[in-house]
Motif scaffolding. Structure first.
Motif: not given
Length: 496
Positions: A353-369, A387-397
């Motif tokens: 997944l790291a090959d494409s900077e267009a791959t974006k993941i954002s989590i601003t709410n949710g329950l994960f179990e 991948f980690l470099n491209n997803h800094i601040s991916m999770i806020s809540n």
């Protein structure tokens, strides 16, 4: 004979006009008094001959044989032409389809009577929806297909097959039930050939809208977007309510690109939602439940065995397609299995997944179990650095049970802390880790086009306030305080 038939119809029409009395359902199937066509014969294949005779391109077809009728006994599919607007009222009666209803115009299927069933005989598909067509199914109707499907013949073996084109739409209401041994809805590109049932390489999907509800049970996929599609324009799948269950694979499978808006409903599968490509927006009251284990791979699909994830971002061995955007604004994600590989969110191989900077993941709410006392999110692959470099601040809540992130390559475990948005506080409550304000149930808020609040792009390094949570004994990742991240060997304390 034909002239005699025309004369009889004309005479019937004149009698109706003169007498002003509504004509009864008759052997010819035409009721001029109400623009209604009804059938009492055992089969009917001549509806549009009758419609043409009546010079009507809009009509209601009523099934009036309580023993059930068979549709499609001719050699070709039953076709609704592009300029026809037809309502099929089952009227509480069952219907057997031996050839698919090929919809090029508009077809509305309703049931003014008690529960009714449309089932297939010798075919898998009930509806073929072509470019520019409209299909609307509502009422106490059950759609059933008995056609067995496997990896070798899965293409087009769906109850509803959709090809892209000019303003194509499919709507299924919440009072509809669907049962199939194959696929519920299969979406193909604009150039898909219904006759050969072969997907077209490098195809484009355009101008398709699906509004899907109801109770669906499929042996394979409930909704599938074909992986041969490479480009997409205005293709949207909306799910606001309903229950969608796959007995052996993904309930939802975004193999090719499309925009998914899932804001409600219960999605259940060995992996509930498998994603190779597309814009995936999940929030509101949506429930995603993974039930599979890594030891029970589906027959014929050993290259991609299920892992029991609620949301799974897949490696792709056929093409290097990746999800363009995964935007989670709410909902619950649960891996029910105690399998140690079952995670709420599973990223098979972040290196790919790291090959494409267009791959974006954002989590601003949710329950994960994850039930196996593992972290909620798994980042696979031997090299997750990019991948980690491209997803800094991916999770806020959000709320994460037993831990937040598990990294396959443990040397990147510390870098996984950068996935938490700057300013997002973390606190531990029992086995739960609360990020920011935590999980807000029943939130239906969607950020425009999947954009993370306070940032220019999902996962962008420049974030806003981060939605501060409580501050009592809460470490902050922007300081030298420690945060808790599951790193594969246990809960460890990592400096930011």
């Amino acid at each position: 004979m034909k002239n005699l038939k025309m004369f009889a119809i004309a005479l019937l029409a004149m009698l109706v006009m003169v007498s002003g009395v509504k004509a009864a359902c008759n052997d010819l199937g035409v009721d001029y008094g109400e623009g209604e066509i009804c059938y009492t014969d055992a089969t009917f294949d001549d509806i549009f001959d009758d419609m043409e005779t009546a010079e009507a391109s809009k009509a209601t077809i009523i099934v009036r044989n309580t023993a059930g009728l068979t549709l499609g006994t001719s050699a070709t599919n039953f076709v609704i032409p592009a300029d026809y607007d037809v309502t099929l009222d089952l009227n509480g009666n069952d219907l057997t389809v031996t050839k698919a209803l090929a919809v090029a115009g508009a077809l509305k299927v309703v049931n003014s009577g008690s529960a009714a069933t449309i089932t297939t005989s010798g075919v898998a598909t009930i509806f073929q929806v072509k470019g520019g067509a409209t299909l609307d199914v509502s009422g106490k109707i059950t759609l059933e297909s008995q056609e067995t499907i496997n990896a070798a013949n899965q293409d087009a073996k769906a109850i509803i097959v959709v090809a892209g084109g000019d303003a194509t739409s499919v709507t299924v209401s919440n009072d509809v039930t669907v049962n199939t041994k194959g696929v519920g809805i299969a979406v193909y590109g604009d150039n898909f050939n219904f006759t050969s049932s072969t997907p077209t390489d490098n195809d484009t999907l355009s101008n398709v809208t699906l509004n899907i509800a109801g109770k669906w049970t499929a042996e394979l996929y409930v909704i599938q977007v074909d992986g041969q599609i490479e480009t997409v324009e205005n293709a949207v799948i909306n799910v606001k309510e309903g229950e969608f269950t796959s007995n052996s694979r993904y309930a939802f499978y975004a193999s090719g690109p499309a925009k998914w808006n899932v804001t409600g409903g219960k999605i259940i599968g060995k992996d509930a939602f498998g994603v190779r490509s597309g814009d995936i927006n999940i929030g509101g009251t949506a429930e995603l439940i993974g039930t599979g284990t890594s030891s029970t791979a589906s027959a014929g699909f050993s290259s991609q065995p299920n892992k029991g994830a609620a949301l799974r971002l897949l490696n792709d061995r056929r093409k290097n397609l990746v999800p363009t955007n995964v935007n989670i604004t709410g909902g619950s994600f649960k891996a029910k299995s105690n399998d140690p590989q079952a995670y709420a969110i599973l990223i098979d191989d972040a290196s790919r997944l790291a090959d494409s900077e267009a791959t974006k993941i954002s989590i601003t709410n949710g329950l994960f179990e994850s039930s196996a006392k593992k972290a909620a999110i798994y980042i696979g692959g031997a090299n997750a650095e990019e991948f980690l470099n491209n997803h800094i601040s991916m999770i806020s809540n959000g709320q994460f049970k037993n831990g937040i992130v598990d990294v396959q390559d443990t040397k990147y475990s510390e870098a996984a802390a950068t996935m938490l948005a700057k300013g997002s506080d973390i606190k531990e409550e029992g086995s739960n880790f609360i990020v920011g304000t935590g999980y807000t149930p029943n939130s239906g808020t969607q950020t425009p086009e999947g954009q993370q609040p306070g940032s220019t792009e999902p996962g962008d390094q420049t974030t806003g306030d981060g939605n501060q949570g409580g501050t009592d004994n809460v470490p902050n990742p922007n300081t030298n305080d420690n945060i808790l991240v599951y790193a594969g060997l246990g809960l460890v304390s990592l400096a930011s």
